[in-house]
Write a protein that holds these residues in place. Structure first.
Motif: not given
Length: 303
Positions: A45-62
């Motif tokens: 929400x904080x990133x979107x409020x400033x006009x950005x797009x959030x991209x949380x990163x992980x490795x899921x099932x390879x």
């Protein structure tokens, strides 16, 4: 090799709109269950409020996954410490063996850069650990520093935790040609505390100066950049409480013989449980402030 980028993130990158990468180790290993998922939402929400797009990163099932969906965030936060903590060296084995894991600063930086994301917000960097009792020096240096030296990622953080050798960490960053900027401060922060007692080489006071610095650096070098943003003053941990918890935590590490990548989770758990929740509140506040600032810089860079 499979590589998944969320449609919203892919669309933003294709249109040169601002995207901010976020790590998943903070959610899986850094915060208590329940609060981790709430913070994940607040960060987005904080990133979107400033006009950005959030991209949380992980490795899921390879599969390296850039831009976790709501269901994927639920999974990462629910599995928590059961997820493997993945640094840059662990990406190959995790992907090849089809494993799942939460990405550290190092691994997040590698995957963000591969996806085309140049701005990353986190809590604190890894660094050089203090020598064990009786040792004159240590070889225990976080992979975060080496990855920053080789990856053109811009990272907003609140310095490094005070359990680390901060002077040595800053020396390594200097030797690896990684610029360290202080945001509206001349002092390098120590995560829960606004000042570590060490100076930053350069000070910047607004997102436009930060963006100009990032652009200029990228014209002449391929290393990353660190923007050290102190925790907001109203959320700084009481220094006396911090110092007591740190001394207790270091004693616990020595007694249990804990070292390497296990140091930070054990120390954080002691801070969380022994501070009555004060350290969790500080951690959440500084990460949110860093996400907001990273989005502001990302928006300025996109213009």
């Amino acid at each position: 090799m499979a590589f998944s980028i969320a449609p919203e993130v892919a669309d933003a990158l294709a249109a040169a709109r601002p995207v901010v990468a976020l790590e998943s180790t903070l959610l899986a290993h850094g915060l208590p269950s329940g609060r981790n998922r709430a913070l994940a939402q607040q960060l987005g929400d904080a990133i979107r409020a400033e006009g950005g797009v959030p991209a949380t990163i992980a490795v899921l099932d390879g599969t390296p996954t850039v831009g976790l969906s709501a269901d994927q965030l639920d999974r990462v936060c629910a599995e928590g410490p059961a997820l493997t903590k993945l640094s840059a060296r662990d990406l190959g084995p995790a992907i090849a063996l089809g494993r799942s894991g939460a990405t550290t600063v190092a691994a997040t930086s590698v995957l963000a850069h591969r996806a085309g994301i140049g701005v990353f917000a986190t809590g604190g960097l890894g660094g050089v650990h203090l020598p064990a009792p009786g040792d004159a020096a240590t070889w225990d240096v976080s992979a975060d520093l080496g990855v920053l030296a080789a990856t053109p990622i811009f990272v907003v953080c609140s310095g490094v935790k005070s359990v680390l050798d901060i002077a040595a960490t800053l020396e390594v960053l200097e030797a690896r040609s990684v610029p360290v900027l202080g945001y509206r401060t001349d002092d390098f922060p120590a995560f829960y505390l606004r000042s570590s007692g060490h100076r930053v080489p350069w000070r910047v006071d607004d997102p436009h100066d930060v963006a100009a610095t990032v652009r200029a650096h990228r014209e002449h070098a391929t290393s990353g950049i660190v923007l050290a943003n102190p925790v907001p003053p109203e959320h700084e941990m009481d220094r006396a409480l911090h110092d007591r918890l740190l001394a207790e935590g270091l004693d616990r590490l020595r007694e249990a013989g804990v070292s390497g990548s296990d140091v930070t989770p054990v120390l954080l758990e002691h801070f969380h449980t022994a501070s009555g929740g004060a350290s969790v509140a500080t951690n959440e506040a500084l990460v949110l402030a860093n996400a907001k600032l990273a989005a502001q810089v990302a928006v300025t860079l996109s213009r």
